[in-house]
Design a protein around this motif. Structure first.
Motif, PDB file in Angstrom:
ATOM      1  N   UNK A 213     -15.280 -20.287  75.854  1.00 61.68           N
ATOM      2  CA  UNK A 213     -15.940 -19.071  76.338  1.00 61.68           C
ATOM      3  C   UNK A 213     -15.097 -18.536  77.499  1.00 61.68           C
ATOM      4  N   UNK A 214     -15.451 -17.365  77.976  1.00 63.19           N
ATOM      5  CA  UNK A 214     -14.710 -16.864  79.139  1.00 63.19           C
ATOM      6  C   UNK A 214     -15.078 -17.680  80.380  1.00 63.19           C
ATOM      7  N   UNK A 215     -16.319 -18.190  80.453  1.00 60.63           N
ATOM      8  CA  UNK A 215     -16.668 -19.074  81.587  1.00 60.63           C
ATOM      9  C   UNK A 215     -15.815 -20.332  81.570  1.00 60.63           C
ATOM     10  N   UNK A 216     -15.520 -20.823  80.373  1.00 52.05           N
ATOM     11  CA  UNK A 216     -14.721 -22.045  80.235  1.00 52.05           C
ATOM     12  C   UNK A 216     -13.232 -21.789  80.390  1.00 52.05           C
ATOM     13  N   UNK A 217     -12.856 -20.509  80.585  1.00 51.31           N
ATOM     14  CA  UNK A 217     -11.425 -20.188  80.623  1.00 51.31           C
ATOM     15  C   UNK A 217     -10.720 -20.830  81.820  1.00 51.31           C
ATOM     16  N   UNK A 218     -11.497 -21.186  82.860  1.00 53.33           N
ATOM     17  CA  UNK A 218     -10.875 -21.803  84.033  1.00 53.33           C
ATOM     18  C   UNK A 218     -10.887 -23.332  83.938  1.00 53.33           C
ATOM     19  N   UNK A 219     -11.397 -23.862  82.825  1.00 52.09           N
ATOM     20  CA  UNK A 219     -11.496 -25.318  82.680  1.00 52.09           C
ATOM     21  C   UNK A 219     -10.374 -25.840  81.775  1.00 52.09           C
ATOM     22  N   UNK A 220     -10.716 -26.544  80.715  1.00 50.99           N
ATOM     23  CA  UNK A 220      -9.705 -27.197  79.865  1.00 50.99           C
ATOM     24  C   UNK A 220      -8.710 -26.170  79.294  1.00 50.99           C
ATOM     25  N   UNK A 221      -9.222 -25.025  78.886  1.00 58.03           N
ATOM     26  CA  UNK A 221      -8.356 -24.006  78.283  1.00 58.03           C
ATOM     27  C   UNK A 221      -7.233 -23.597  79.238  1.00 58.03           C
ATOM     28  N   UNK A 222      -7.575 -23.496  80.521  1.00 58.62           N
ATOM     29  CA  UNK A 222      -6.563 -23.118  81.520  1.00 58.62           C
ATOM     30  C   UNK A 222      -5.489 -24.201  81.602  1.00 58.62           C
ATOM     31  N   UNK A 223      -5.945 -25.466  81.587  1.00 56.10           N
ATOM     32  CA  UNK A 223      -4.985 -26.575  81.668  1.00 56.10           C
ATOM     33  C   UNK A 223      -4.055 -26.585  80.456  1.00 56.10           C
ATOM     34  N   UNK A 224      -4.546 -26.035  79.331  1.00 53.06           N
ATOM     35  CA  UNK A 224      -3.726 -26.003  78.114  1.00 53.06           C
ATOM     36  C   UNK A 224      -2.918 -24.707  78.016  1.00 53.06           C
ATOM     37  N   UNK A 225      -2.924 -23.905  79.056  1.00 51.54           N
ATOM     38  CA  UNK A 225      -2.063 -22.711  79.073  1.00 51.54           C
ATOM     39  C   UNK A 225      -2.777 -21.427  78.729  1.00 51.54           C
ATOM     40  N   UNK A 226      -4.100 -21.467  78.586  1.00 52.24           N
ATOM     41  CA  UNK A 226      -4.855 -20.244  78.297  1.00 52.24           C
ATOM     42  C   UNK A 226      -4.979 -19.394  79.550  1.00 52.24           C
ATOM     43  N   UNK A 227      -5.376 -18.155  79.341  1.00 53.27           N
ATOM     44  CA  UNK A 227      -5.503 -17.244  80.479  1.00 53.27           C
ATOM     45  C   UNK A 227      -6.852 -17.441  81.167  1.00 53.27           C
ATOM     46  N   UNK A 228      -6.921 -17.066  82.431  1.00 50.67           N
ATOM     47  CA  UNK A 228      -8.217 -17.044  83.105  1.00 50.67           C
ATOM     48  C   UNK A 228      -8.857 -15.695  82.809  1.00 50.67           C
TER      49      UNK A 228
END
Ligand SMILES: NC(=O)c1ccc[n+]([C@@H]2O[C@H](COP(=O)([O-])OP(=O)(O)OC[C@H]3O[C@@H](n4cnc5c(N)ncnc54)[C@H](O)[C@@H]3O)[C@@H](O)[C@H]2O)c1
Ligand SMILES: Nc1ncnc2c1ncn2[C@@H]1O[C@H](COP(=O)(O)OP(=O)(O)OP(=O)(O)O)[C@@H](O)[C@H]1O
Length: 439
Positions: free
Chosen positions: A311-326
């Motif tokens: 989700x966009x709320x989760x964008x600062x969590x695992x996804x960010x660590x994997x290179x996703x955008x905030x």
């Protein structure tokens, strides 16, 4: 419960998506907003689209010793900054008997105003923390003595508090899953004491509608916990009084489908996630091999350590660590982020919120995959199984300290230590002359 469909003033008038508004007004619980509310909307720049009223007590009211439990009603309205903006005209959040659903969503700042006094609070706490336990006991006493609220706590917390003192006899808790399922009909407000993990835990308790959540920060990193526990009395005072800004955090609804590839569906209960669902290789040393479809259109076959649907709320969590955008939590979208893809061309994607994503383990996969929900509840996906994921109808409304954007910016400034770099100075020729002249 009774809902009102709001007609907005001025430029908002009559411009609400006609079909949708009509279908809403056709529902027995909907009626037009009052003039007074419209005027209020004009003067303070807020536009009410739907307004919720607590009507009769119905089956949702429950008498408890000394106090009546009845869901408080509230209204949500958009902040419309600037006269020329007409984006809000088609934004609709619908209410079904007092529950916030996401028939449509707004990327506007959203304000919640209580129409009747909140009466019941659920406090959820991070386990194994002495400071959290002490704060919880203090907060319970204050809410009971000064605010006269009905208070629910988890069975674990009830046990802890009762072993401390019989004063806490007035507390409520639950016994089984069935009672948990009906909590949303009794609770007006959820207070969390912990870190982001406690917010995730609280959200996971509500498989349907979620009451507004007030997250106090007692963790190491708080992207979703804007309130400081030191000021809890002032914070709760102002939340209970309202109006408050809220962030509607959307969740993903995830279905594991066994044998999807054979078209012999066996669906498991859906799981709702606030951060993300992750499909990874687990303990296998082989690359995952995941066929991904977006609305039945083939996206790619993920070969790598796995895939995060966030989700966009989760964008600062695992996804960010994997290179996703905030991504700001009010931006409508689903993040599609590979984990260590074994292909240089595979990059993170952001998909619109209305799509359905299917991730399938093909029959020729060398190993099974593992799926986990907000970092918990791991399930194996064997060849032929699939995970189907779409936006859930029930978002998690979290109270803001200031507003959704300010809180998001502050969380990334604090959490990621932005703006610590010293600004470059300029002391070249003109700077030197200015220096001389000002002496
Ligand atoms: N490599 C990684 O970054 C990694 C690996 C596994 C899980 N996680 C995250 O941990 C989450 C579970 O959190 P938990 O607290 O129950 O487990 P946890 O106790 O293992 O903490 C994980 C960390 O992630 C942070 N976190 C959680 N949600 C966040 C968000 N929305 N934005 C920014 N940070 C966030 C937490 O504050 C905590 O510091 C999962 O949903 C996943 O996003 C991250
Ligand atoms: N009420 C609860 N019941 C059971 N487990 C919980 C509860 N609240 C939180 N947890 C779990 O406890 C762990 C720690 O919680 P949380 O993330 O809130 O604290 P933290 O780790 O100190 O904070 P941060 O994540 O900011 O570092 C998480 O794995 C979370 O799932």
């Amino acid at each position: 419960m009774d809902c009102i469909t709001g007609k907005s003033p001025g430029e908002c008038n009559g411009d609400i998506d006609a079909q949708r508004a009509e279908s809403l007004t056709n529902q027995p619980m909907l009626r037009n907003e009052t003039k007074e509310q419209s005027e209020n909307c004009c003067t303070n720049g807020l536009c009410s689209h739907e307004i919720l009223h607590d009507g009769e007590t119905g089956s949702q009211a429950k008498a408890v010793p000394n106090r009546i439990m009845r869901k408080a009603s509230f209204k949500l309205s958009w902040w419309c900054k600037g006269d020329n903006s007409d984006q809000h005209k088609h934004d609709i959040v619908s209410f079904e008997r007092g529950n916030i659903t996401a028939a449509g969503r707004s990327s506007k700042q959203i304000s919640l105003k209580w129409e009747s006094k909140p009466q019941t609070v659920l406090i959820m706490t991070k386990p194994n923390s002495t400071s959290v336990r002490i704060l919880c006991a203090e907060m319970v006493r204050w809410l009971n003595d000064h605010k006269k609220l009905n208070i629910y706590v988890e069975p674990r917390v009830m046990g802890e508090l009762l072993s401390e003192s019989s004063y806490f006899n007035f507390l409520h808790t639950w016994k089984d899953e069935k009672e948990i399922m009906s909590l949303h009909t009794k609770v007006d407000l959820v207070v969390t004491l912990g870190g982001d993990g406690t917010v995730l835990w609280a959200a996971s308790m509500f498989k349907g509608p979620v009451p507004p959540v007030v997250p106090f920060s007692l963790g190491s990193l708080g992207f979703m916990t804007p309130f400081y526990s030191e000021n809890y009395r002032d914070c709760l005072d102002s939340v209970l009084r309202g109006p408050i800004s809220i962030t509607l955090r959307h969740r993903l609804q995830c279905h594991v489908i066994r044998d999807a590839a054979k078209n012999e569906y066996e669906m498991e209960e859906p799981v709702l996630v606030l951060n993300e669902v992750t499909i990874d290789r687990g303990i296998s040393s082989f690359l995952t091999n995941l066929e991904c479809y977006c609305d039945n259109s083939f996206v790619t076959c993920v070969q790598g350590d796995g895939l995060i649907l966030s989700t966009t709320s989760g964008s600062t969590a695992y996804s960010l660590a994997a290179g996703g955008s905030m991504v700001h939590p009010q931006v409508p979208g689903i993040l599609f982020t590979p984990i260590c893809p074994h292909s240089l061309s595979f990059r993170p994607l952001i998909l619109p919120e209305h799509v359905t994503i299917r991730v399938q383990v093909p029959f020729n996969s060398r190993s099974p995959a593992w799926v986990s929900f907000d970092g918990k509840d791991r399930k194996q996906l064997t060849a032929g199984d699939a995970l189907v994921c779409s936006m859930a109808p029930w978002p998690v409304p979290t109270a803001c300290q200031i507003d959704s954007t300010n809180d998001f910016m502050r969380s990334i400034h604090d959490g990621l230590h932005w703006n610590l770099r010293k600004t470059q100075s300029f002391d070249g020729p003109s700077g030197f002359i200015m220096f001389i002249l000002t002496r």
